[in-house]
Design a protein around this motif. Structure first.
Motif, PDB file in Angstrom:
ATOM      1  N   ALA A  67       0.835  -1.484  -0.187  1.00 59.68           N
ATOM      2  CA  ALA A  67      -0.246   0.179   0.046  1.00 59.68           C
ATOM      3  C   ALA A  67       1.160   0.898   0.403  1.00 59.68           C
ATOM      4  O   ALA A  67       0.431   2.753  -0.879  1.00 59.68           O
ATOM      5  CB  ALA A  67      -0.138   0.139   0.848  1.00 59.68           C
ATOM      6  N   TYR A 126       0.406   0.403  -4.654  1.00 56.30           N
ATOM      7  CA  TYR A 126      -0.342  -0.377  -4.950  1.00 56.30           C
ATOM      8  C   TYR A 126      -2.288  -0.451  -4.465  1.00 56.30           C
ATOM      9  O   TYR A 126      -1.990   0.356  -2.917  1.00 56.30           O
ATOM     10  CB  TYR A 126      -0.705  -1.640  -4.628  1.00 56.30           C
ATOM     11  CG  TYR A 126       0.494  -2.805  -4.756  1.00 56.30           C
ATOM     12  CD1 TYR A 126      -0.418  -4.016  -4.764  1.00 56.30           C
ATOM     13  CD2 TYR A 126       1.544  -3.052  -5.253  1.00 56.30           C
ATOM     14  CE1 TYR A 126      -0.123  -5.048  -6.354  1.00 56.30           C
ATOM     15  CE2 TYR A 126       1.937  -4.197  -5.593  1.00 56.30           C
ATOM     16  CZ  TYR A 126       1.376  -4.753  -6.296  1.00 56.30           C
ATOM     17  OH  TYR A 126       2.507  -5.607  -7.132  1.00 56.30           O
ATOM     18  N   ARG A 127      -3.024  -0.238  -5.431  1.00 55.95           N
ATOM     19  CA  ARG A 127      -4.483   0.050  -5.122  1.00 55.95           C
ATOM     20  C   ARG A 127      -5.804  -1.301  -4.808  1.00 55.95           C
ATOM     21  O   ARG A 127      -6.287  -1.479  -4.103  1.00 55.95           O
ATOM     22  CB  ARG A 127      -5.578   0.655  -5.605  1.00 55.95           C
ATOM     23  CG  ARG A 127      -4.300   2.498  -5.373  1.00 55.95           C
ATOM     24  CD  ARG A 127      -4.875   2.934  -3.664  1.00 55.95           C
ATOM     25  NE  ARG A 127      -3.792   4.277  -3.627  1.00 55.95           N
ATOM     26  CZ  ARG A 127      -2.443   4.077  -3.467  1.00 55.95           C
ATOM     27  NH1 ARG A 127      -2.011   2.937  -2.240  1.00 55.95           N
ATOM     28  NH2 ARG A 127      -2.731   5.602  -3.083  1.00 55.95           N
ATOM     29  N   THR A 128      -4.755  -1.908  -5.962  1.00 58.20           N
ATOM     30  CA  THR A 128      -6.132  -3.569  -5.329  1.00 58.20           C
ATOM     31  C   THR A 128      -4.856  -5.123  -5.890  1.00 58.20           C
ATOM     32  O   THR A 128      -3.760  -5.047  -6.739  1.00 58.20           O
ATOM     33  CB  THR A 128      -6.014  -3.291  -7.549  1.00 58.20           C
ATOM     34  OG1 THR A 128      -7.441  -2.571  -7.861  1.00 58.20           O
ATOM     35  CG2 THR A 128      -6.916  -4.832  -7.690  1.00 58.20           C
ATOM     36  N   ASP A 130      -8.181  -2.258   3.458  1.00 60.16           N
ATOM     37  CA  ASP A 130      -8.690  -0.496   2.920  1.00 60.16           C
ATOM     38  C   ASP A 130      -7.925  -0.875   1.384  1.00 60.16           C
ATOM     39  O   ASP A 130      -8.331   0.532   1.018  1.00 60.16           O
ATOM     40  CB  ASP A 130      -8.242   0.079   3.739  1.00 60.16           C
ATOM     41  CG  ASP A 130      -9.982   1.189   3.401  1.00 60.16           C
ATOM     42  OD1 ASP A 130     -10.629   1.033   2.797  1.00 60.16           O
ATOM     43  OD2 ASP A 130      -9.920   2.662   3.368  1.00 60.16           O
ATOM     44  N   PHE A 131      -7.773  -1.374   0.449  1.00 63.01           N
ATOM     45  CA  PHE A 131      -7.417  -1.341  -0.334  1.00 63.01           C
ATOM     46  C   PHE A 131      -8.708  -1.779  -1.753  1.00 63.01           C
ATOM     47  O   PHE A 131      -9.901  -1.990  -1.503  1.00 63.01           O
ATOM     48  CB  PHE A 131      -6.352  -2.786  -0.456  1.00 63.01           C
ATOM     49  CG  PHE A 131      -5.161  -3.190  -1.005  1.00 63.01           C
ATOM     50  CD1 PHE A 131      -4.078  -2.633  -1.419  1.00 63.01           C
ATOM     51  CD2 PHE A 131      -5.003  -4.753   0.737  1.00 63.01           C
ATOM     52  CE1 PHE A 131      -3.190  -2.726  -0.838  1.00 63.01           C
ATOM     53  CE2 PHE A 131      -3.574  -3.605   0.791  1.00 63.01           C
ATOM     54  CZ  PHE A 131      -2.763  -2.805  -0.213  1.00 63.01           C
ATOM     55  N   HIS A 132      -8.553  -1.231  -2.958  1.00 66.41           N
ATOM     56  CA  HIS A 132      -9.569  -0.663  -3.140  1.00 66.41           C
ATOM     57  C   HIS A 132     -10.530  -1.968  -3.664  1.00 66.41           C
ATOM     58  O   HIS A 132     -11.548  -2.280  -3.865  1.00 66.41           O
ATOM     59  CB  HIS A 132      -9.636  -0.175  -4.431  1.00 66.41           C
ATOM     60  CG  HIS A 132     -10.656   0.296  -5.558  1.00 66.41           C
ATOM     61  ND1 HIS A 132     -11.446   1.192  -5.715  1.00 66.41           N
ATOM     62  CD2 HIS A 132     -10.217   0.080  -6.627  1.00 66.41           C
ATOM     63  CE1 HIS A 132     -12.680   1.405  -5.845  1.00 66.41           C
ATOM     64  NE2 HIS A 132     -12.123  -0.030  -7.654  1.00 66.41           N
ATOM     65  N   ARG A 133      -9.685  -3.302  -4.200  1.00 71.24           N
ATOM     66  CA  ARG A 133     -10.356  -4.642  -4.391  1.00 71.24           C
ATOM     67  C   ARG A 133      -9.098  -5.502  -4.463  1.00 71.24           C
ATOM     68  O   ARG A 133      -7.966  -4.867  -4.739  1.00 71.24           O
ATOM     69  CB  ARG A 133     -11.134  -4.068  -5.825  1.00 71.24           C
ATOM     70  CG  ARG A 133     -10.255  -4.031  -6.871  1.00 71.24           C
ATOM     71  CD  ARG A 133     -11.181  -4.069  -8.748  1.00 71.24           C
ATOM     72  NE  ARG A 133     -12.384  -3.183  -8.077  1.00 71.24           N
ATOM     73  CZ  ARG A 133     -13.468  -3.750  -8.212  1.00 71.24           C
ATOM     74  NH1 ARG A 133     -13.999  -4.707  -8.519  1.00 71.24           N
ATOM     75  NH2 ARG A 133     -14.624  -2.729  -7.995  1.00 71.24           N
ATOM     76  N   LYS A 180      -8.239  -8.854  -6.474  1.00 73.08           N
ATOM     77  CA  LYS A 180      -8.890  -9.387  -7.976  1.00 73.08           C
ATOM     78  C   LYS A 180      -8.169 -10.931  -8.278  1.00 73.08           C
ATOM     79  O   LYS A 180      -7.094 -10.860  -7.794  1.00 73.08           O
ATOM     80  CB  LYS A 180      -7.727  -8.840  -9.438  1.00 73.08           C
ATOM     81  CG  LYS A 180      -8.053  -9.449 -10.758  1.00 73.08           C
ATOM     82  CD  LYS A 180      -7.002  -9.036 -12.068  1.00 73.08           C
ATOM     83  CE  LYS A 180      -8.027  -7.205 -12.326  1.00 73.08           C
ATOM     84  NZ  LYS A 180      -6.559  -6.327 -12.682  1.00 73.08           N
ATOM     85  N   ARG A 186     -13.716  -5.434  -2.120  1.00 75.99           N
ATOM     86  CA  ARG A 186     -14.868  -5.447  -3.626  1.00 75.99           C
ATOM     87  C   ARG A 186     -14.136  -6.857  -4.005  1.00 75.99           C
ATOM     88  O   ARG A 186     -12.798  -6.647  -4.246  1.00 75.99           O
ATOM     89  CB  ARG A 186     -14.282  -4.392  -4.063  1.00 75.99           C
ATOM     90  CG  ARG A 186     -15.808  -3.201  -3.306  1.00 75.99           C
ATOM     91  CD  ARG A 186     -15.355  -1.749  -3.837  1.00 75.99           C
ATOM     92  NE  ARG A 186     -14.308  -1.191  -3.767  1.00 75.99           N
ATOM     93  CZ  ARG A 186     -14.002  -0.894  -2.468  1.00 75.99           C
ATOM     94  NH1 ARG A 186     -14.649  -0.162  -1.689  1.00 75.99           N
ATOM     95  NH2 ARG A 186     -13.024  -0.161  -1.976  1.00 75.99           N
TER      96      ARG A 186
END
Length: 524
Positions: free
Chosen positions: A324, A328-330, A366-369, A371, A401
């Motif tokens: 993070a 990194y966001r995903t 609290d990462f965006h998503r 995958k 997400r």
């Protein structure tokens, strides 16, 4: 045409002006490394950059060239109405003027780029059609880990496996020879190197894969550029190979000779100060025992971070916190098998419990998503496995997400699943539709079109004959139907299940000798 050439020259100059670390400018070179995809893809290839760096730092010099951006489209009228000169970046000379052209091919469908690149540059497409004044074309790259046979019609020489030590030696032997044929013969005497189809129907046995000597590791970038898929990222490997044995993977431990670890001080010492971001590249980066410390020290230097492969079972709070901090966001991990049963069958050792734990860690950070890469259609898979995926994905989506990225299983040579059948385009689409309906819009799906997976399968399972069929497909436009017509017209061809065994077929006697096979001739 003049305006188009001027535009291409201006594009090259703009890209060069934005590069940091360019080598070979103002220096002649006997070889141009030509990537059969556009600049933004080729300059994100660690192997391509590594060979370019080695040939300039310790060899005779090297220039670069790429497939023009406008020729990247999968479906493209061919030949183009206006011919576009393909020039090297370092000297702006036509690649046809170089004595040697090196082609790095990453995967099967990139063969269309090989055809467009050579024909577009005015170089005889088939090795068998080249004369004394034509460049010597050397093929290599990641595709040689699985099925290099598709390249044989187009290359004079093929280097199989890791080429760090072999390509410079091949260039030196070619330079020392006085005639084209003698140069090809001299280079072909190197280990892990063979001639291509330099005479119609002439095929030498595929050799074993080369491994680079430890003194040439780690692979690393020469150039950092904002104009690539991995914008402004310096690439370096903290390890090479993989110790795991996933049955579908060409990088499995039995193939690559296991995992070669580098002490974290080695890559750290090679990261330049100008690099804004650092990409750690390898088949099993998260299996490196010092990865968390390596990432921490890179981020502490104020640099962004990227990792080519994250394993769900290797994620920790500390590693996620550092990712993070590095931008990194995903977080992307691989499941591959779509059910617990399929992951066990594929020897893909990641469990539901480990994926649930990863989702909890990712959500808490609290990462965006999150995958997850999924692979459907492996041997033995049923609709019940798809239903299990739906149930489990909805469970994950309650935590974080979620995006599922789907590919359709393609059997590759040099793996235990070589020879397994493709599930079928309609069946694959039906299974995707079943999964999509089950998820009811609560999970994002990003599937690879199954029809292109089938084309990849045909190329992956074939021999040199599919290389010749690719010419017909590209000349027709290289749309899906063009590929389908060209490949479906091929007669069934038997080959050994294990790649590299072609020479054994030639030794059959009795009734076995009557079975159809590819033409294989002994070395000259």
């Amino acid at each position: 045409m003049r305006a188009e050439r001027s535009s291409e020259r201006a594009l090259i100059q703009r890209r060069l002006a934005r590069e940091i670390g360019t080598l070979g400018l103002g220096r002649p070179a006997p070889i141009v490394l030509a990537y059969p995809s556009p600049y933004h893809v080729g300059m994100s290839s660690l192997g391509f950059q590594t060979l370019y760096r080695l040939l300039n730092e310790h060899g005779p010099g090297c220039h670069r060239a790429f497939l023009p951006d406008s020729w990247e489209r999968m479906s493209l009228a061919w030949p183009p109405p206006k011919r576009l000169a393909i020039s090297s970046y370092e000297s702006e000379q036509p690649i046809s003027s170089y004595p040697i052209i090196g082609l790095s091919v990453a995967y099967e469908l990139e063969i269309s780029g090989v055809i467009r690149l050579l024909e577009g540059a005015g170089i005889p497409l088939l090795a068998a059609d080249r004369g004394p004044r034509d460049p010597i074309v050397i093929g290599g790259g990641p595709l040689t880990n699985s099925n290099p046979s598709v390249m044989l019609p187009f290359v004079d020489l093929l280097i199989v496996g890791e080429a760090e030590s072999l390509l410079p030696e091949a260039v030196a032997r070619i330079q020392d020879a006085h005639k084209r044929g003698a140069a090809i013969d001299a280079a072909a005497e190197l280990p892990h190197t063979i001639r291509g189809e330099i005479e119609p129907g002439y095929f030498e046995p595929i050799p074993t894969m080369a491994s680079a000597p430890s003194e040439l590791l780690p692979a690393r970038s020469a150039i950092v550029s904002p104009d690539t898929e991995l914008s402004e990222m310096f690439l370096i490997e903290p390890e090479r190979g993989c110790s795991r044995r996933c049955t579908f993977c060409v990088m499995r431990g039995a193939t690559t000779g296991g995992m070669r670890l580098l002490d974290l001080e080695t890559p750290l010492a090679l990261i330049p100060e100008h690099a804004k971001k650092v990409g750690l590249v390898g088949a099993a980066v998260t299996d490196h025992p010092q990865l968390e410390e390596l990432v921490a020290r890179i981020v502490e230097r104020g640099k962004g971070i990227g990792i080519s492969s994250l394993r769900a079972d290797r994620l920790t709070k500390g590693l996620l916190a550092r990712l993070a901090a590095g931008g990194y966001r995903t977080i992307t991990v691989a499941s591959d098998g779509i059910s617990e049963r399929m992951r066990l069958a594929l020897d893909r050792k990641v469990s539901e419990a480990e994926l649930l734990r990863a989702a909890s860690l990712i959500g808490a950070a609290d990462f965006h998503r999150m995958k997850v890469y999924e692979m459907m259609g492996a041997p033995g898979e049923t609709d019940a496995d798809a239903d299990e995926l739906v149930r489990f994905a909805l469970e994950l989506a309650k935590i974080v997400r979620l995006t599922l990225t789907f590919s359709t299983f393609v059997a590759k040579r040099n793996t235990p699943l070589d020879g397994a059948e493709f599930m079928g385009v309609k069946a694959a689409q039906a299974r995707l539709d079943r999964i999509r309906r089950g998820l009811k819009g609560k999970v994002e799906l990003r599937p690879q079109p199954p029809k292109w997976a089938w084309i990849e399968y045909m190329l992956a399972q074939g021999g040199p004959e599919v290389g010749h069929a690719a010419i017909e497909a590209v000349h027709a436009g290289a749309g899906y139907r063009d590929w389908a017509r060209a490949l479906e017209a091929l007669p069934p061809t038997e080959r050994p299940r294990c790649y590299g065994d072609e020479w054994l077929v030639a030794r059959r006697t009795g009734k076995a000798a009557e079975r159809p096979r590819l033409p294989v001739l002994p070395p000259r």
